[in-house]
Design an enzyme around this catalytic site. Sequence first.
Site, PDB file in Angstrom:
ATOM      1  N   GLY A  88      42.399  39.582  41.662  1.00 25.43           N
ATOM      2  CA  GLY A  88      42.170  41.006  41.901  1.00 25.43           C
ATOM      3  C   GLY A  88      42.383  41.724  40.594  1.00 25.43           C
ATOM      4  O   GLY A  88      41.818  41.335  39.574  1.00 25.43           O
ATOM      5  N   GLU A  89      43.248  42.706  40.603  1.00 29.16           N
ATOM      6  CA  GLU A  89      43.520  43.471  39.389  1.00 29.16           C
ATOM      7  C   GLU A  89      45.039  43.479  39.198  1.00 29.16           C
ATOM      8  O   GLU A  89      45.764  44.078  39.985  1.00 29.16           O
ATOM      9  CB  GLU A  89      42.945  44.879  39.541  1.00 29.16           C
ATOM     10  N   SER A  90      45.480  42.816  38.142  1.00 27.92           N
ATOM     11  CA  SER A  90      46.911  42.519  38.052  1.00 27.92           C
ATOM     12  C   SER A  90      47.785  43.762  37.896  1.00 27.92           C
ATOM     13  O   SER A  90      48.902  43.795  38.419  1.00 27.92           O
ATOM     14  CB  SER A  90      47.178  41.530  36.917  1.00 27.92           C
ATOM     15  N   CYS A 102      44.287  33.594  39.243  1.00 31.25           N
ATOM     16  CA  CYS A 102      43.658  34.615  38.399  1.00 31.25           C
ATOM     17  C   CYS A 102      44.615  35.787  38.181  1.00 31.25           C
ATOM     18  O   CYS A 102      45.627  35.609  37.512  1.00 31.25           O
ATOM     19  CB  CYS A 102      42.318  35.019  38.987  1.00 31.25           C
ATOM     20  N   ARG A 117      45.370  38.074  29.396  1.00 28.41           N
ATOM     21  CA  ARG A 117      44.378  38.588  30.356  1.00 28.41           C
ATOM     22  C   ARG A 117      42.988  38.605  29.712  1.00 28.41           C
ATOM     23  O   ARG A 117      42.865  38.675  28.493  1.00 28.41           O
ATOM     24  CB  ARG A 117      44.737  40.003  30.780  1.00 28.41           C
ATOM     25  N   ILE A 177      36.387  34.506  36.776  1.00 29.46           N
ATOM     26  CA  ILE A 177      35.895  35.888  36.820  1.00 29.46           C
ATOM     27  C   ILE A 177      36.851  36.772  36.015  1.00 29.46           C
ATOM     28  O   ILE A 177      37.975  37.011  36.443  1.00 29.46           O
ATOM     29  CB  ILE A 177      35.796  36.396  38.274  1.00 29.46           C
ATOM     30  N   ARG A 178      36.403  37.206  34.848  1.00 28.12           N
ATOM     31  CA  ARG A 178      37.302  37.937  33.919  1.00 28.12           C
ATOM     32  C   ARG A 178      38.691  37.313  33.927  1.00 28.12           C
ATOM     33  O   ARG A 178      39.708  37.982  34.160  1.00 28.12           O
ATOM     34  CB  ARG A 178      37.348  39.419  34.259  1.00 28.12           C
ATOM     35  N   HIS A 189      39.114  30.647  40.639  1.00 28.75           N
ATOM     36  CA  HIS A 189      39.132  31.077  42.048  1.00 28.75           C
ATOM     37  C   HIS A 189      38.752  29.947  43.014  1.00 28.75           C
ATOM     38  O   HIS A 189      37.616  29.894  43.486  1.00 28.75           O
ATOM     39  CB  HIS A 189      38.129  32.226  42.246  1.00 28.75           C
ATOM     40  N   GLU A 248      39.317  29.661  46.043  1.00 32.66           N
ATOM     41  CA  GLU A 248      39.005  30.174  47.383  1.00 32.66           C
ATOM     42  C   GLU A 248      37.542  30.538  47.527  1.00 32.66           C
ATOM     43  O   GLU A 248      37.081  30.838  48.621  1.00 32.66           O
ATOM     44  CB  GLU A 248      39.909  31.376  47.711  1.00 32.66           C
TER      45      GLU A 248
HETATM   46  N1  GLN Z   1      40.969  40.564  34.800  1.00 36.02           N
HETATM   47  C1  GLN Z   1      41.836  40.729  35.938  1.00 36.02           C
HETATM   48  C2  GLN Z   1      43.217  41.212  35.507  1.00 36.02           C
HETATM   49  O1  GLN Z   1      43.533  41.185  34.364  1.00 36.02           O
HETATM   50  C3  GLN Z   1      41.944  39.433  36.722  1.00 36.02           C
HETATM   51  C4  GLN Z   1      40.597  39.043  37.265  1.00 36.02           C
HETATM   52  C5  GLN Z   1      40.628  38.251  38.532  1.00 36.02           C
HETATM   53  O2  GLN Z   1      41.640  38.161  39.230  1.00 36.02           O
HETATM   54  N2  GLN Z   1      39.471  37.691  38.889  1.00 36.02           N
HETATM   55  O3  GLN Z   1      43.968  41.626  36.332  1.00 36.02           O
END
Ligand code: GLN
Length: 185
Positions: free
Chosen positions: A39-41, A71, A98, A127-128, A164, A166
């Site tokens: 998600g978004e940390s 992630c 990150r 993913i990123r 990921h 999942e």
């Molecule tokens: N780039 C996101 C972060 O720094 C992590 C990306 C992800 O969980 N797919 O939080």
Amino acid sequence: MQGDFLEHRQALSRLGVDAPEIRLPHQLDEIDGLIIPGGESTTIVQLIDMYDFRDALRQRSQEGMAIWGTCAGMIVVANRLTDKRPEPLRLMDIEVSRNAFGRQVDSFEADIEFEDIDGAPFHCVFIRAPVVNSVGESVKVLAALDDGRPVAVRQGRMLATAFHPELTGDSRIHEMFVRMARAPK
Ligand code: GLN
């Protein structure tokens, strides 16, 4: 708190594992293992602190609750980040960066050999994604990129993956985590 917890719950339910959503710290007493999803940390850590999860997570981890960060979740559980934000939980002896793959290849897929998992290499979706820069002595690297940078690590009952699992329908890492959570403490 945030992120793709639903996909993890689906993966676990395919294995016949009951996986409630954890929204409040007292719920941690009812589970043997916790997945902190992608998600978004910074958002995840903000919510962890807003709902007073930080100390409860540390305590349950010390008591032997298994934790798997994927992630963003890997960023959350790290001891150190090369980034200014967020303030990680310092549960696992790893240093993480990150968005380690820049903008051009901020998402990619790769088949990677995985220690302790039988069969074909694991198809990994990044993913990123973050990457692990360094690991402490008690951390085992389970999978790494061709350049040697770790993307899956384990330390006792803690697991972290930069990608990921999942999202691919391959439940071998979920199976491994369930075994970790169920192992006698
Ligand atoms: N780039 C996101 C972060 O720094 C992590 C990306 C992800 O969980 N797919 O939080």
